[in-house]
Design a protein around this motif. Structure first.
Motif, short mmCIF file in Angstrom:
data_model
loop_
_atom_site.label_atom_id
_atom_site.label_comp_id
_atom_site.label_asym_id
_atom_site.label_seq_id
_atom_site.Cartn_x
_atom_site.Cartn_y
_atom_site.Cartn_z
N CYS A 205 0.84 -1.20 0.00
CA CYS A 205 0.00 0.00 0.00
C CYS A 205 0.87 1.25 0.00
N ALA A 206 1.87 1.27 0.89
CA ALA A 206 2.74 2.44 0.99
C ALA A 206 3.54 2.64 -0.29
N ALA A 207 4.00 1.53 -0.87
CA ALA A 207 4.79 1.65 -2.10
C ALA A 207 3.95 2.21 -3.24
N ALA A 208 2.70 1.76 -3.34
CA ALA A 208 1.82 2.28 -4.39
C ALA A 208 1.63 3.78 -4.22
N CYS A 209 1.36 4.19 -2.97
CA CYS A 209 1.19 5.62 -2.69
C CYS A 209 2.44 6.39 -3.06
N SER A 210 3.61 5.85 -2.68
CA SER A 210 4.86 6.58 -2.89
C SER A 210 5.17 6.77 -4.36
N LEU A 211 4.89 5.72 -5.16
CA LEU A 211 5.18 5.82 -6.60
C LEU A 211 4.44 7.02 -7.19
N LEU A 212 3.14 7.10 -6.91
CA LEU A 212 2.37 8.21 -7.46
C LEU A 212 2.74 9.52 -6.77
N GLY A 213 3.05 9.40 -5.47
CA GLY A 213 3.40 10.60 -4.70
C GLY A 213 4.61 11.32 -5.27
N CYS A 214 5.54 10.57 -5.88
CA CYS A 214 6.71 11.20 -6.49
C CYS A 214 6.26 12.28 -7.47
N PHE A 215 5.26 11.94 -8.28
CA PHE A 215 4.81 12.90 -9.29
C PHE A 215 4.07 14.07 -8.64
N LEU A 216 3.30 13.77 -7.59
CA LEU A 216 2.63 14.87 -6.87
C LEU A 216 3.68 15.83 -6.33
N ALA B 291 -2.31 -5.15 -3.85
CA ALA B 291 -1.42 -5.58 -4.93
C ALA B 291 -1.89 -5.01 -6.25
N LEU B 292 -3.21 -5.03 -6.45
CA LEU B 292 -3.77 -4.52 -7.68
C LEU B 292 -3.49 -3.03 -7.82
N THR B 293 -3.68 -2.29 -6.72
CA THR B 293 -3.40 -0.86 -6.75
C THR B 293 -1.96 -0.60 -7.11
N PHE B 294 -1.07 -1.36 -6.48
CA PHE B 294 0.35 -1.17 -6.75
C PHE B 294 0.65 -1.44 -8.22
N LEU B 295 0.11 -2.55 -8.73
CA LEU B 295 0.38 -2.89 -10.13
C LEU B 295 -0.21 -1.85 -11.07
N LEU B 296 -1.38 -1.35 -10.74
CA LEU B 296 -1.99 -0.30 -11.56
C LEU B 296 -1.09 0.93 -11.61
N PHE C 80 0.76 2.16 -14.91
CA PHE C 80 0.50 3.51 -15.42
C PHE C 80 1.80 4.26 -15.65
N ILE C 81 2.69 4.19 -14.65
CA ILE C 81 3.94 4.92 -14.76
C ILE C 81 4.80 4.37 -15.91
N LEU C 82 4.86 3.03 -16.03
CA LEU C 82 5.68 2.45 -17.09
C LEU C 82 5.10 2.76 -18.46
N LEU C 83 3.78 2.69 -18.56
CA LEU C 83 3.12 2.89 -19.85
C LEU C 83 3.28 4.33 -20.33
N PHE C 84 3.11 5.27 -19.41
CA PHE C 84 3.14 6.68 -19.79
C PHE C 84 4.42 7.35 -19.30
N TRP C 85 5.51 6.59 -19.27
CA TRP C 85 6.74 7.10 -18.67
C TRP C 85 7.16 8.43 -19.27
N PRO D 242 15.56 6.42 -10.47
CA PRO D 242 16.03 6.04 -9.13
C PRO D 242 15.17 6.63 -8.02
N MET D 243 14.61 7.82 -8.27
CA MET D 243 13.77 8.42 -7.24
C MET D 243 12.55 7.54 -6.97
N LEU D 244 11.93 7.05 -8.03
CA LEU D 244 10.76 6.18 -7.86
C LEU D 244 11.16 4.91 -7.11
N ALA D 245 12.30 4.33 -7.52
CA ALA D 245 12.74 3.10 -6.87
C ALA D 245 13.02 3.33 -5.39
N TRP D 246 13.74 4.41 -5.10
CA TRP D 246 14.03 4.76 -3.71
C TRP D 246 12.73 4.92 -2.92
#
Lengths: 438, 405
Positions: A24-35, A157-162, A166-171, A238-242
């Motif tokens: 859950c936290a990882a999914a939030c963080s991935l999108l949060g990077c862009f926010l 898991a679904l949220t994270f994969l979504l 999304f990020i990979l598709l529209f990188w 790397p920021m997303l991965a971190w």
């Protein structure tokens, strides 16, 4: 719920609690990077409050605190929050922060009113809206494709994969519209659509996360790990991965810290606190942007300047100029201990040596270094004198600031431009430099 | 007028005064584009309250307030440090302080109640939503103190606050202690939050600091009126929200006050005399009318033969029939044109106006060609077309430094 969960082995509990919280936290963080990069951090705050009326309405309709209706209701109000704020900002002329504040507090108040007015009789644990259920995550094991997993996990898991998909598709679209929306628009990448998709995904993630970590801690998961990642790296991937890694590790650490044997606390809150601690560590010790790293960089620069000042002063004294070393350094804002450190370093490097009576003298290698500094100083004075209308007594101060930053190449360039001058405007000899080759 | 009990009057007065004070303080936050700072600081008070509770042991009201205040100060410190010593921007810093401090508070709170699911969730909920109904006279006294103190400070430091609110960089260059003044504004924010928290909770406090100020912004462009109006809106919202619960209807006060403020906001958004939607629509409409009038005159003037057939005129202007009919009637009434059977002709007055308009237009074109870099500024200034007698070297305000980006 805790009692119910005790039917399982501790390892099973630990594994799945960490898995659910971390995903859950990882999914939030991935999108949060862009926010974070788009300076929309507070949108997370607004979304996590604005969904409350949707939840209340869904509960009024269905009577339970789970299910697709709840998700859709919350999602709808999440989008409504973002949309209203944007309309207020663009059409109403209200500043961005104020429009967010107006919209989400109003919607939240509406939600609270709905709950207190109509849901008093329904047996609903409204607390989970504020605090999440992570401590007693629904552990009803359900079987998916032959795997036995807790009920709550597939959603996360679904949220994270979504989010990841999304990020990979529209990188490239995301990257471009984040860093240069005008260029993205001009190139036909539709930054407005990207903006909308991002908001929709953040809303969806917020809704799926609020059940786990609660409405306000969603904000922590959205912003704090990306902020930490931003201090650790300068590149987006790397920021997303971190960010994702930090978020996941925060979940693991929080589980351990919140366990009854440690602090006996709520895991969701502890996750945010651990993330905050990670941020603090990054602020202090990040390799390039950390406070400590910058302090060391500044100290090294100060020390180099102090060393060069000492060398140049000794050289000028050799030339016969009456320089009082102490005054010279104080006028450059160099503190006493820094000067002493400079002398110590110089003696150790055998660039200067002390007489029996305590006066210092340049050694031959020391004189070479001193020559470079003095040459840079006097070349710059000559340059200023030629190209700027400055009185002669105003040449020294700027030159003694710049001299530390004029390397061999620039010295050669200056000398060439000034036709290899022999003396500076004050009539003092400019030490001959490196062979004017190249 | 219905009779209201002592307790109700107390709550009414307390919430209204708090709304007024928050409205005034919120103005500065909203002008600095930190509308959500109040929200963050309100959340940041939680760990202080919990620590004070742990240290003082019992529910000592003043110790809790002190804890909240200190915690809010630490929040401001962390926010300022993050903003100035890292590469994080203000919005991220606000979000970080809000969420991490709040999480710290939640963790401490569960530590107090020994384990998750303890009794203090109710305490936390009242922290978030407030308990206006249980307001005591001591609370009211604090609120009165806060209101008076705020007003006094704003009156005394009006000029300084104004400068810092609108142009902090200029204030710094002019030698004002911009950082100290900024911190003073934030300190007022913390004080308001701390005083308001027990009564109305985090969310109402956040709302009272944003909504009245944002609503008042639709009515005026002057700081003095803005403060006055915003304070008034805050008070009004406080009274409107408290009144239903005072009548004994079983509704929570906090959300009602927010919704009342939201209602005031919506009214201001629609009707505001400076930036309201209706006002802006009318302004746009007036401009549109002026342009259409001029287009008609221009089109008539440019036709070679004198009585212009209406059909040809319509073709040239690409106007719908109703619009053309309207402006022809209007022109006839103003005496700039006369209508024959299906034809139109300019009167001498109309001809003069068209010539004048033509000259102004050419003048604008010359001006814009000569100063292409000024086009955005000139357009933004919405200047009337310049007098052709002035020549193209016009000293427009933008060239004198006003209206520059």
């Amino acid at each position: 719920m805790i009692l119910l969960a005790q039917a399982y082995s501790p390892e099973y509990l630990a594994f799945w609690t960490i898995a659910i919280g971390g995903t859950c936290a990882a999914a939030c963080s991935l999108l949060g990077c862009f926010l974070l990069l788009r300076r929309m951090s507070l949108l997370g705050d607004a979304l996590s409050h604005g969904i409350l009326p949707g939840i209340a309405l869904a509960v009024m309709v269905t009577g339970t605190l789970t299910g697709p209706v709840l998700f859709l209701g919350a999602m709808a109000f999440g989008l409504l929050t973002a949309l209203l704020a944007q309309v207020l900002n663009h059409q109403g002329g209200v500043s961005e922060d104020a429009s967010l504040g107006v919209v989400f507090t109003s919607l939240f108040a509406l939600g609270v009113l709905l709950i207190t007015r109509f849901l008093r009789h329904v047996e609903v644990d409204t607390h989970c809206i504020f605090f999440g259920l992570l401590d007693g995550v629904a552990f009803n094991p359900t079987t998916y494709f032959g795997w036995e997993v807790p009920e709550a996990y597939p959603t996360q898991a679904l949220t994270f994969l979504l989010a990841l998909g999304f990020i990979l598709l529209f990188w490239k679209e995301l990257k471009l519209s984040t860093f240069d929306p005008a260029l993205a628009g001009a190139m036909g990448f539709r930054p407005g659509l990207m903006h909308f998709l991002l908001i929709a995904l953040v809303a969806g993630t917020t809704v799926s996360a609020f059940a786990v970590v609660g409405s306000i801690l969603v904000l922590a998961m959205l912003i704090v790990p990306p902020a930490t990642a931003l201090l650790l790296t300068d590149r987006l991937a790397p920021m997303l991965a971190w960010a994702a890694g930090l978020a996941f590790s925060a979940a693991a650490l929080a589980y351990w810290l919140a366990s009854p044997t440690m602090l006996a606390s709520t895991m969701a809150g502890m996750m945010a606190v651990v993330s905050g601690a990670q941020l603090l560590l990054a602020v202090l010790f990040a390799p390039r942007h950390g406070v400590l790293a910058r302090l060391v960089r500044r100290l090294r620069l100060s020390l180099r300047i102090a060393i060069e000042e000492v060398l140049a002063s000794l050289y000028r004294r050799e030339e016969g100029a009456p320089t009082a070393l102490e005054n010279e350094f104080r006028s450059h804002g160099l503190s006493h201990w820094l000067t002493r450190l400079a002398f110590w370093r110089l003696r150790r490097a055998r660039l200067i040596r002390a007489d029996q009576d305590g006066t210092y003298h340049l050694t031959p290698p020391g004189r070479d270094r001193a020559l470079e500094v003095v040459r840079a100083h006097r070349l710059w004075e000559s340059f200023l004198n030629r190209h700027f209308d400055l009185p002669p007594d105003h040449l020294h101060a700027p030159a003694s600031r710049v001299e530390h930053f004029i390397g061999p190449q620039l010295r050669g360039e200056l000398a060439r431009q000034l036709d290899q001058p022999a003396t500076d405007p004050h009539g003092r000899v400019i030490p001959p430099g490196e062979s004017p080759s190249s | 007028m219905i009779g209201i009990s002592y307790n109700t009057a107390l709550v009414l007065a307390g919430v209204a005064l708090l709304g007024g004070a928050a409205g005034v303080i919120g103005c500065f936050a909203v002008l600095r584009r930190r509308g959500l700072l109040g929200d963050a600081l309100a959340h940041a008070c939680l760990p202080g309250i919990c620590l004070a509770f742990l240290l003082a042991g019992e529910r000592n009201f003043h110790v809790l307030l002190l804890g909240a205040f200190l915690s809010g100060l630490v929040g401001i410190g962390v926010l300022t440090a993050l903003k100035s010593h890292t590469r994080l921007k203000e919005d991220a810093a606000i979000a970080i302080v809000l969420s991490v401090f709040y999480a710290l508070g939640v963790v401490l709170l569960t530590a107090i109640s020994h384990g998750p699911g303890g009794v203090n969730r109710a305490g936390l909920e009242s922290f978030l939503l407030g308990q206006a109904a249980s307001m005591q006279f001591a609370d009211l006294r604090l609120i009165i103190g806060l209101t008076l103190g705020t007003l006094l400070l704003v009156v005394l430091l009006y000029k300084e606050f104004k400068l810092v609110a609108f142009d902090p960089a200029f204030a710094r260059v002019q030698g004002w202690p911009a950082l100290a003044l900024d911190l003073a504004l934030q300190l007022m924010l913390v004080l308001a939050v701390v005083v308001g928290l027990p009564a109305v909770g985090v969310l109402l406090m956040a709302a009272l600091l944003v909504i009245p100020a944002a609503a008042a912004r639709f009515w005026t462009d002057r700081l003095g009126y803005l403060l006055f109006l915003s304070g008034g809106f805050g008070m009004l919202a406080g009274m409107m929200g408290t009144y239903p619960s005072a009548r004994g209807e079983n509704l929570a006060t906090g959300p009602l006050v927010i919704l009342a403020a939201a209602l005031l906001f919506l009214i201001s958004l629609a009707l505001g005399s400076s930036r309201g939607l209706v006002r802006r629509w009318l302004r746009q409409r007036g401009y549109q009318n002026q342009v259409q009038k001029q287009q008609l005159l221009d089109a008539l003037f440019r036709f070679p033969q004198a009585p212009v057939p209406e059909s040809a005129l319509r073709e040239r202007l690409h106007w719908p029939a109703r619009r053309l009919a309207y402006w022809l009637r209007h022109g006839q009434k103003e005496g700039v044109l006369v209508r024959g059977v299906g034809t139109v002709q300019l009167t001498p007055i109309g001809r003069d106006r068209a010539v004048d308009y033509q000259a102004r237009k050419e003048h604008w074109q010359a001006l814009l060609l000569r100063h292409p870099q000024e086009v955005p500024a000139l357009l933004r200034l919405d200047l009337p077309p310049p007098d052709p007698g002035l020549g193209t070297e016009v000293d427009s305000p933008s060239l004198n430094g006003r209206g520059q980006p």
